[in-house]
Write a protein that holds these residues in place. Sequence first.
Motif, PDB file in Angstrom:
ATOM      1  N   GLN A 526      32.781  55.677  42.047  1.00  0.00           N
ATOM      2  CA  GLN A 526      32.039  56.427  41.044  1.00  0.00           C
ATOM      3  C   GLN A 526      30.738  56.980  41.652  1.00  0.00           C
ATOM      4  O   GLN A 526      30.116  56.341  42.503  1.00  0.00           O
ATOM      5  N   LEU A 527      30.326  58.146  41.180  1.00  0.00           N
ATOM      6  CA  LEU A 527      29.121  58.779  41.721  1.00  0.00           C
ATOM      7  C   LEU A 527      27.889  57.903  41.559  1.00  0.00           C
ATOM      8  O   LEU A 527      27.027  57.840  42.434  1.00  0.00           O
ATOM      9  N   ASN A 528      27.810  57.217  40.408  1.00  0.00           N
ATOM     10  CA  ASN A 528      26.661  56.346  40.166  1.00  0.00           C
ATOM     11  C   ASN A 528      26.905  54.903  40.606  1.00  0.00           C
ATOM     12  O   ASN A 528      26.067  54.032  40.400  1.00  0.00           O
ATOM     13  N   HIS A 529      28.075  54.677  41.225  1.00  0.00           N
ATOM     14  CA  HIS A 529      28.475  53.356  41.719  1.00  0.00           C
ATOM     15  C   HIS A 529      28.547  52.302  40.615  1.00  0.00           C
ATOM     16  O   HIS A 529      28.448  51.102  40.880  1.00  0.00           O
ATOM     17  N   LYS A 530      28.755  52.740  39.369  1.00  0.00           N
ATOM     18  CA  LYS A 530      28.891  51.821  38.250  1.00  0.00           C
ATOM     19  C   LYS A 530      30.336  51.790  37.768  1.00  0.00           C
ATOM     20  O   LYS A 530      30.960  52.838  37.602  1.00  0.00           O
ATOM     21  N   SER A 531      30.842  50.604  37.535  1.00  0.00           N
ATOM     22  CA  SER A 531      32.233  50.439  37.116  1.00  0.00           C
ATOM     23  C   SER A 531      32.461  51.033  35.732  1.00  0.00           C
ATOM     24  O   SER A 531      31.637  50.844  34.824  1.00  0.00           O
ATOM     25  N   VAL A 532      33.575  51.743  35.572  1.00  0.00           N
ATOM     26  CA  VAL A 532      33.958  52.281  34.269  1.00  0.00           C
ATOM     27  C   VAL A 532      34.395  51.149  33.347  1.00  0.00           C
ATOM     28  O   VAL A 532      34.129  51.162  32.146  1.00  0.00           O
ATOM     29  N   LEU A 533      35.070  50.162  33.925  1.00  0.00           N
ATOM     30  CA  LEU A 533      35.480  48.995  33.146  1.00  0.00           C
ATOM     31  C   LEU A 533      34.258  48.154  32.805  1.00  0.00           C
ATOM     32  O   LEU A 533      33.278  48.131  33.558  1.00  0.00           O
ATOM     33  N   PRO A 534      34.302  47.433  31.675  1.00  0.00           N
ATOM     34  CA  PRO A 534      33.153  46.597  31.300  1.00  0.00           C
ATOM     35  C   PRO A 534      32.863  45.524  32.341  1.00  0.00           C
ATOM     36  O   PRO A 534      33.762  45.035  33.030  1.00  0.00           O
ATOM     37  N   VAL A 535      31.600  45.175  32.470  1.00  0.00           N
ATOM     38  CA  VAL A 535      31.203  44.082  33.350  1.00  0.00           C
ATOM     39  C   VAL A 535      31.704  42.765  32.758  1.00  0.00           C
ATOM     40  O   VAL A 535      31.618  42.547  31.556  1.00  0.00           O
ATOM     41  N   SER A 536      32.240  41.901  33.611  1.00  0.00           N
ATOM     42  CA  SER A 536      32.759  40.602  33.170  1.00  0.00           C
ATOM     43  C   SER A 536      32.169  39.525  34.072  1.00  0.00           C
ATOM     44  O   SER A 536      32.799  39.064  35.023  1.00  0.00           O
ATOM     45  N   ARG A 537      30.945  39.093  33.767  1.00  0.00           N
ATOM     46  CA  ARG A 537      30.207  38.195  34.661  1.00  0.00           C
ATOM     47  C   ARG A 537      30.752  36.772  34.673  1.00  0.00           C
ATOM     48  O   ARG A 537      30.445  35.998  35.587  1.00  0.00           O
ATOM     49  N   ASN A 538      31.544  36.406  33.695  1.00  0.00           N
ATOM     50  CA  ASN A 538      32.054  35.034  33.620  1.00  0.00           C
ATOM     51  C   ASN A 538      33.294  34.809  34.475  1.00  0.00           C
ATOM     52  O   ASN A 538      33.825  33.700  34.520  1.00  0.00           O
ATOM     53  N   SER A 539      33.785  35.861  35.124  1.00  0.00           N
ATOM     54  CA  SER A 539      34.964  35.719  35.979  1.00  0.00           C
ATOM     55  C   SER A 539      34.743  36.489  37.274  1.00  0.00           C
ATOM     56  O   SER A 539      33.898  37.383  37.343  1.00  0.00           O
ATOM     57  N   GLN A 540      35.502  36.124  38.280  1.00  0.00           N
ATOM     58  CA  GLN A 540      35.407  36.793  39.582  1.00  0.00           C
ATOM     59  C   GLN A 540      36.554  37.789  39.723  1.00  0.00           C
ATOM     60  O   GLN A 540      37.714  37.429  39.531  1.00  0.00           O
ATOM     61  N   MET A 541      36.246  39.045  40.058  1.00  0.00           N
ATOM     62  CA  MET A 541      37.322  40.014  40.287  1.00  0.00           C
ATOM     63  C   MET A 541      36.844  41.152  41.181  1.00  0.00           C
ATOM     64  O   MET A 541      35.895  41.864  40.853  1.00  0.00           O
ATOM     65  N   LEU A 542      37.502  41.325  42.309  1.00  0.00           N
ATOM     66  CA  LEU A 542      37.232  42.401  43.258  1.00  0.00           C
ATOM     67  C   LEU A 542      38.512  43.178  43.514  1.00  0.00           C
ATOM     68  O   LEU A 542      39.574  42.588  43.739  1.00  0.00           O
ATOM     69  N   THR A 543      38.420  44.506  43.492  1.00  0.00           N
ATOM     70  CA  THR A 543      39.568  45.366  43.744  1.00  0.00           C
ATOM     71  C   THR A 543      39.276  46.251  44.953  1.00  0.00           C
ATOM     72  O   THR A 543      38.219  46.896  45.024  1.00  0.00           O
ATOM     73  N   PHE A 544      40.228  46.293  45.880  1.00  0.00           N
ATOM     74  CA  PHE A 544      40.094  47.094  47.096  1.00  0.00           C
ATOM     75  C   PHE A 544      41.157  48.195  47.098  1.00  0.00           C
ATOM     76  O   PHE A 544      42.350  47.910  46.949  1.00  0.00           O
ATOM     77  N   THR A 545      40.724  49.431  47.271  1.00  0.00           N
ATOM     78  CA  THR A 545      41.649  50.555  47.432  1.00  0.00           C
ATOM     79  C   THR A 545      41.657  50.938  48.908  1.00  0.00           C
ATOM     80  O   THR A 545      40.609  51.284  49.470  1.00  0.00           O
ATOM     81  N   PHE A 546      42.818  50.852  49.542  1.00  0.00           N
ATOM     82  CA  PHE A 546      42.945  51.096  50.965  1.00  0.00           C
ATOM     83  C   PHE A 546      43.342  52.538  51.258  1.00  0.00           C
ATOM     84  O   PHE A 546      43.908  53.230  50.399  1.00  0.00           O
ATOM     85  N   GLN A 547      43.067  52.979  52.469  1.00  0.00           N
ATOM     86  CA  GLN A 547      43.371  54.358  52.842  1.00  0.00           C
ATOM     87  C   GLN A 547      44.863  54.641  52.866  1.00  0.00           C
ATOM     88  O   GLN A 547      45.289  55.789  52.716  1.00  0.00           O
ATOM     89  N   ASN A 548      45.684  53.602  53.022  1.00  0.00           N
ATOM     90  CA  ASN A 548      47.141  53.817  53.025  1.00  0.00           C
ATOM     91  C   ASN A 548      47.731  53.885  51.617  1.00  0.00           C
ATOM     92  O   ASN A 548      48.943  53.959  51.447  1.00  0.00           O
ATOM     93  N   GLY A 549      46.862  53.820  50.589  1.00  0.00           N
ATOM     94  CA  GLY A 549      47.331  53.940  49.211  1.00  0.00           C
ATOM     95  C   GLY A 549      47.531  52.627  48.485  1.00  0.00           C
ATOM     96  O   GLY A 549      47.765  52.608  47.277  1.00  0.00           O
ATOM     97  N   CYS A 550      47.420  51.524  49.193  1.00  0.00           N
ATOM     98  CA  CYS A 550      47.579  50.221  48.545  1.00  0.00           C
ATOM     99  C   CYS A 550      46.340  49.891  47.713  1.00  0.00           C
ATOM    100  O   CYS A 550      45.209  50.209  48.101  1.00  0.00           O
ATOM    101  N   VAL A 551      46.567  49.248  46.574  1.00  0.00           N
ATOM    102  CA  VAL A 551      45.481  48.721  45.751  1.00  0.00           C
ATOM    103  C   VAL A 551      45.687  47.216  45.642  1.00  0.00           C
ATOM    104  O   VAL A 551      46.765  46.754  45.255  1.00  0.00           O
ATOM    105  N   ALA A 552      44.661  46.446  45.994  1.00  0.00           N
ATOM    106  CA  ALA A 552      44.760  44.987  45.969  1.00  0.00           C
ATOM    107  C   ALA A 552      43.576  44.398  45.220  1.00  0.00           C
ATOM    108  O   ALA A 552      42.440  44.859  45.386  1.00  0.00           O
ATOM    109  N   THR A 553      43.846  43.394  44.405  1.00  0.00           N
ATOM    110  CA  THR A 553      42.804  42.740  43.615  1.00  0.00           C
ATOM    111  C   THR A 553      42.839  41.236  43.852  1.00  0.00           C
ATOM    112  O   THR A 553      43.902  40.622  43.891  1.00  0.00           O
TER     113      THR A 553
END
Length: 609
Positions: A526-553
């Motif tokens: 995102q241009l403002n580097h803010k997540s479109v999805l709501p912030v969920s501070r009580n849980s851990q979640m990271l999503t990586f989008t790779f250059q080969n098209g894979c999405v991993a969370t």
Amino acid sequence: FRPVFGCVVSSVLLWLPGLTGVLQNQKTKEQIESLLQDGKHQELRERLCCRLSFGTAGLRSAMGAGFCYINDLTVIQSTQGIYKYLERNFSDFKQRGFVVGYDTRGQVTSNCSSKKLAKLTAAVLLAKDVLVYFFSTYVPTPFVPYAVQQLGAVAGVMITASHNRKEDNGYKVYWENGAQITSPHDKEIIKCIEECVEPWNGSWNENRVDTSPLRQDPLRRICDSYMQDLTKICYHRELNVQSSLKFVHTSFHGVGHDYVQLAFKAFGFQPPIPVPEQKDPDPDFSTVKCPNPEEGESVLELSLRLAEKEGAKVVVATDPDADRLAVAEQQDNGCWKVFTGNELAALFGWWMFSCWKENCSPDADVRNVYMLATTVSSKILRAIALKEGFHFEETLPGFKWIGSRVKNLLDNGKEVLFAFEESIGFMCGTSVLDKDGVSAAVVIAEMATYLQGQGLTLAQKLLDIYETYGYHISKTSYFLCYDPPTIKRIFERLRNFEGPQCYPKCCGAYNILHVRDVTTGYDSSQLNHKSVLPVSRNSQMLTFTFQNGCVATLRTSGTEPKIKYYAEMCALPGLSDRGVLEEELQKLIEALIENFLEPAKNGLTWRSA
């Protein structure tokens, strides 16, 4: 709850607000006394100095003594807090009423059966002159949100731990819209709980449920109405009535048997063949190591063997509270294919949209149609939506987010056909704003029947869907970790990978294009580097989008001590080699585990999902 134990704990159990409630239950009293006598002071601190918090599926924990466990007292305290919060928000709360349901869980060692905890929930409300719709027997979890809407109640509670181990139980809360509570309701309820921890007069009187004129039993009305509403998503009853296809159903020792039988009848089918060893409630789940049908063929053994004996080609399995569905189909070579949640979603998505197209009015606008999925689920619905012209949306993990968003869309005149989460949770239609294994079971049966008439199996149709909309190859599994500090350390390392506030730029040989961190609200795409999805501070979640098209969370489970990973490779229609995609995905997952989770270093235990 401030720690009350010093460095040395005397033989006298010190007083905490509400602690007398622990001692009302002889079993939990014995647990506390035993810990004290054995000198297990650290465990006493852990049990008595922290409180349960709302996760992706409400309050859920082991049954036992302590404020971070599910027991008589914590259920009473939670209900008192809910009463206080609802009284503030609804002037007509007492007249509109509250729904209470329960599953078949129970535990002798803590005397905390679901029915008993449900009765205590009702007792708290009845003592305050609230109309309570209390089911006279166990019901599927979807019946509670359905009843909340049908009866116009302000809220409801289902006592269940769904597919968790037998030692666990839970307290799932639904708002007046028929969806599980989300923020800020969950946080405000916790505040209210902490304001009234001492049980009120009458809160312990579970027998009030059997005598109060304010208690009503909604079972017959809700069951009849639910089965009638099911027919709204029955599109080929004439085929169902004539079908020669046989189905086997297992309810995993839970609540599902009677209700799935009724659902099949509502669709015109002959009843599915039940697995005799698993059709009746058993809180010990005696025939399976784990009562979770998501675990696949290993827990479906009895179902598959019975299906082979009876000549049934399709097995449907509902989890113990009947809100999730697993499906297996026998292939031409005699082997069984157990579909993943993402594969079933591809089938459901295709089916629900195809049926909508065939039955919609001439002036219906496809741009008014929606499907939804959680962000860790397959993107197959997005691919179908792009080609067919309807809308697709993502939510945070957990059906509480899906249910609330669906309700919002419906209130704005939109039409929602289907929603899902990859952990075999499906919502077909909008009669229930939560995942529903009963409706999903009968919809998949109708789909299989229709496809048989076309000379196709479910597996063959799945391949056809992928060839039409692009292959979506996904893999989901998890590691067990019982040490919260280790989990925190793993995720904090990823947030400070090459320095403070610096996320990884690659994972082994795989370059990372974008990182999204909904725990902190960061999204590099995102241009403002803010997540479109709501912030969920009580849980851990990271999503990586790779250059080969894979999405991993990578994320922590909201109900179990797990670090889950989800990865998917997507390809354009007609431009994919499935074998190449699967090989690339497997290599990337291996790199993800080695570089980001470091299981050997962190003591993680891998389990195949």
